[in-house]
Write an enzyme that holds these catalytic residues in place. Structure first.
Site, PDB file in Angstrom:
ATOM      1  N   ASP A 229      -6.330  18.046 -14.622  1.00  0.00           N
ATOM      2  CA  ASP A 229      -6.614  16.661 -15.005  1.00  0.00           C
ATOM      3  C   ASP A 229      -6.290  16.571 -16.491  1.00  0.00           C
ATOM      4  O   ASP A 229      -7.010  17.113 -17.333  1.00  0.00           O
ATOM      5  CB  ASP A 229      -8.090  16.340 -14.722  1.00  0.00           C
ATOM      6  CG  ASP A 229      -8.454  14.900 -15.111  1.00  0.00           C
ATOM      7  OD1 ASP A 229      -7.769  14.320 -15.968  1.00  0.00           O
ATOM      8  OD2 ASP A 229      -9.452  14.387 -14.573  1.00  0.00           O
TER       9      ASP A 229
ATOM     10  N   ARG B  83       0.842  -1.206   0.000  1.00  0.00           N
ATOM     11  CA  ARG B  83       0.000   0.000   0.000  1.00  0.00           C
ATOM     12  C   ARG B  83       0.873   1.251   0.000  1.00  0.00           C
ATOM     13  O   ARG B  83       0.482   2.307  -0.464  1.00  0.00           O
ATOM     14  CB  ARG B  83      -0.957  -0.006   1.203  1.00  0.00           C
ATOM     15  CG  ARG B  83      -1.833   1.240   1.261  1.00  0.00           C
ATOM     16  CD  ARG B  83      -3.085   1.129   2.111  1.00  0.00           C
ATOM     17  NE  ARG B  83      -2.984   0.287   3.263  1.00  0.00           N
ATOM     18  CZ  ARG B  83      -2.300   0.584   4.366  1.00  0.00           C
ATOM     19  NH1 ARG B  83      -1.650   1.729   4.471  1.00  0.00           N
ATOM     20  NH2 ARG B  83      -2.256  -0.261   5.363  1.00  0.00           N
TER      21      ARG B  83
ATOM     22  N   LYS C  43      -7.475   5.324 -19.175  1.00  0.00           N
ATOM     23  CA  LYS C  43      -7.891   5.763 -20.504  1.00  0.00           C
ATOM     24  C   LYS C  43      -6.738   5.641 -21.509  1.00  0.00           C
ATOM     25  O   LYS C  43      -6.317   4.554 -21.795  1.00  0.00           O
ATOM     26  CB  LYS C  43      -8.426   7.191 -20.422  1.00  0.00           C
ATOM     27  CG  LYS C  43      -9.467   7.387 -19.304  1.00  0.00           C
ATOM     28  CD  LYS C  43     -10.791   6.707 -19.590  1.00  0.00           C
ATOM     29  CE  LYS C  43     -11.748   6.776 -18.396  1.00  0.00           C
ATOM     30  NZ  LYS C  43     -11.933   8.109 -17.858  1.00  0.00           N
TER      31      LYS C  43
ATOM     32  N   TYR D 230     -15.046  16.023 -15.657  1.00  0.00           N
ATOM     33  CA  TYR D 230     -15.492  14.628 -15.683  1.00  0.00           C
ATOM     34  C   TYR D 230     -16.617  14.458 -14.656  1.00  0.00           C
ATOM     35  O   TYR D 230     -16.556  14.997 -13.552  1.00  0.00           O
ATOM     36  CB  TYR D 230     -14.298  13.739 -15.341  1.00  0.00           C
ATOM     37  CG  TYR D 230     -14.607  12.270 -15.348  1.00  0.00           C
ATOM     38  CD1 TYR D 230     -14.859  11.595 -16.535  1.00  0.00           C
ATOM     39  CD2 TYR D 230     -14.645  11.550 -14.162  1.00  0.00           C
ATOM     40  CE1 TYR D 230     -15.150  10.246 -16.533  1.00  0.00           C
ATOM     41  CE2 TYR D 230     -14.927  10.190 -14.159  1.00  0.00           C
ATOM     42  CZ  TYR D 230     -15.175   9.542 -15.350  1.00  0.00           C
ATOM     43  OH  TYR D 230     -15.467   8.212 -15.341  1.00  0.00           O
TER      44      TYR D 230
HETATM   45  C1  LIG Z   1     -12.202   8.567 -16.644  1.00  0.00           C
HETATM   46  C2  LIG Z   1     -11.774   9.878 -16.135  1.00  0.00           C
HETATM   47  C3  LIG Z   1     -11.522  10.064 -14.765  1.00  0.00           C
HETATM   48  C4  LIG Z   1     -11.706   8.950 -13.762  1.00  0.00           C
HETATM   49  O1  LIG Z   1     -10.817   7.909 -13.993  1.00  0.00           O
HETATM   50  P1  LIG Z   1     -11.125   6.398 -13.516  1.00  0.00           P
HETATM   51  O2  LIG Z   1      -9.836   5.707 -13.808  1.00  0.00           O
HETATM   52  O3  LIG Z   1     -12.283   5.912 -14.303  1.00  0.00           O
HETATM   53  O4  LIG Z   1     -11.433   6.483 -12.056  1.00  0.00           O
HETATM   54  C5  LIG Z   1     -11.115  11.308 -14.340  1.00  0.00           C
HETATM   55  N1  LIG Z   1     -10.981  12.339 -15.211  1.00  0.00           N
HETATM   56  C6  LIG Z   1     -11.206  12.196 -16.527  1.00  0.00           C
HETATM   57  C7  LIG Z   1     -11.018  13.360 -17.424  1.00  0.00           C
HETATM   58  C8  LIG Z   1     -11.621  10.974 -17.038  1.00  0.00           C
HETATM   59  O5  LIG Z   1     -11.863  10.830 -18.347  1.00  0.00           O
END
Ligand SMILES: *Cc1c(COP(=O)(O)O)cnc(C)c1O
Length: 390
Positions: free
Chosen positions: A181, A56, A206, A109
């Site tokens: 982000d 962890r 992604k 998001y």
């Molecule tokens: C998918 C996504 C997230 C969240 O990511 P997860 O891995 O699904 O928790 C956060 N920000 C953006 C822009 C995303 O496309």
């Protein structure tokens, strides 16, 4: 009495010696690490010796993956988290306290929006959502309690481009933490640390991992004090990612630049094709996109793999379109090696009222395509089939 259990049965001996080496990164699922003695363990915890203790708190597969993303982002030491959302959560919970105020983009998001509007208020952290294409709207939202600005460079699903230069200058001037982000843009199109960001967040799930088989996040901070706070939050709240996912993601990341370049090339051609089919198309690389000039200045010529479009005919037409192109996975995600098609009204934005969606330009005929690496002729023919069914 003879022993009924062989001595080596419970002991893990490691792999046999070999003069040749594996060409892949080993997967290390161990939860714990044995140190030789308490003095060494002290040295590990105090940072005088490099060594893992409990997964962890860190493990080799996370380190390998983080270092690769660090190199892409120009970050010093990034941290791997279990999901993109846990990277967002670590940023909020690690860097904010009760009474603080956060400014967020109004098209973040979906779950990030929910975190700001539904979860953080329970901990006494308040928010204002603003249109990030307008730095003066961000400036107007600043209060004496404002501590952090959270933005995405390109919004989902309408692909609006934030005024990153304006927001970054503002954050610097007012002493606010700028968290970006960068999931949509990726370091191939935009490196937030080169433009004044303090924190960079990714959903590795992604584009970076790219195969829809691993779920992880990443967060890196410029300031060592922020980094320490993020790390403590991740380890204490249990937001760390698993070795297996890190190992899968590292493999996916090795082809990230190839996939990205190909998908981006396809996106531009598909956008053109969709215009030809009569759709109303949103692609930042097209001169008719509302933020085309800013996209060119900020990202050019990297306009990304996301294309959105609108068709007429409401839900009925939307159903017909997706049914008629089975090769294009209709799935609420993005960044997969293959093309995926998503429909905001029935997925990411289903929580909004039709009026709320309309205010963002999202109708029942609004689709977002995460373009993949397929042959462009397959993409064109699938979408032609979809449009023929309308
Ligand atoms: C998918 C996504 C997230 C969240 O990511 P997860 O891995 O699904 O928790 C956060 N920000 C953006 C822009 C995303 O496309």
């Amino acid at each position: 009495m003879s022993r009924d259990i062989p001595d080596n049965l419970v002991r893990r001996a490691g792999f046999p010696a070999s003069v040749s080496r594996a060409v892949t990164t080993p997967l290390q699922p161990s939860v714990v690490y044995a140190s030789p003695d308490p003095d060494t363990l002290d040295a590990q915890y105090e940072g005088r010796a490099q060594g893992y203790t409990y997964s962890r708190e860190g493990h080799p597969n996370a380190s390998v993956l983080a270092q690769k993303i660090d190199a892409l982002e120009g970050a010093e030491v990034g941290l791997i988290t279990s999901t993109g959302m846990s990277a967002v959560a670590a940023t909020m919970l690690g860097l904010l306290s009760k009474g603080d105020h956060i400014i967020g983009g109004n098209q973040l998001y979906g779950r990030s929006l929910r975190m700001l509007t539904q979860e953080l208020p329970r901990y006494g952290i308040n928010h204002t959502l603003v249109d990030p294409t307008d730095a003066s709207a961000v400036a107007a939202a600043i209060t004496p309690e404002t501590k952090l600005i959270l933005v995405e460079v390109v919004s989902n699903p309408t692909l609006r481009v934030a005024d990153m230069e304006g927001i970054s200058a503002l954050a610097k001037d007012r002493g606010l933490i700028l968290a970006v982000d960068n999931t949509f843009t990726t370091p191939r199109a935009y490196r937030p640390f080169d433009h004044g960001a303090d924190v960079v967040i990714h959903s590795i799930t992604k584009l970076l991992a790219g195969h829809s088989d691993a779920m992880l996040g990443y967060v890196a901070a410029r300031d060592p004090a922020h980094r320490k706070a993020l790390e403590d939050t991740i380890v204490t709240l249990g937001l760390s990612g698993s070795p297996y996912d890190a190992w899968m993601a590292e493999r996916g990341l090795m082809s990230f630049h190839l996939r990205y370049d190909r998908a981006e090339e396809n996106a531009e051609l598909l956008a053109e094709h969709l215009v030809g089919l009569g759709a109303q198309v949103l692609y930042p690389g097209r001169p008719d996109h509302p933020d085309h000039n800013r996209a060119g200045a900020l990202l050019g010529p990297r306009f990304g793999n996301m294309v959105s479009f609108t068709i007429e005919g409401g839900r009925e037409a939307a159903n017909r379109l997706t049914r008629a192109m089975p090769e294009m996975a209709f799935a609420p995600t993005l960044g997969d090696i293959g093309t995926t098609v998503s429909h905001a009204a029935s997925s990411s934005h289903r929580g909004l009222t039709p009026e709320g969606r309309a205010a963002l330009g999202i109708t029942e005929g609004f689709f977002r395509v995460s373009v993949g690496v397929e042959d462009i002729e397959l993409l064109k023919s699938e979408f032609s089939k979809g449009f023929a069914a309308l």
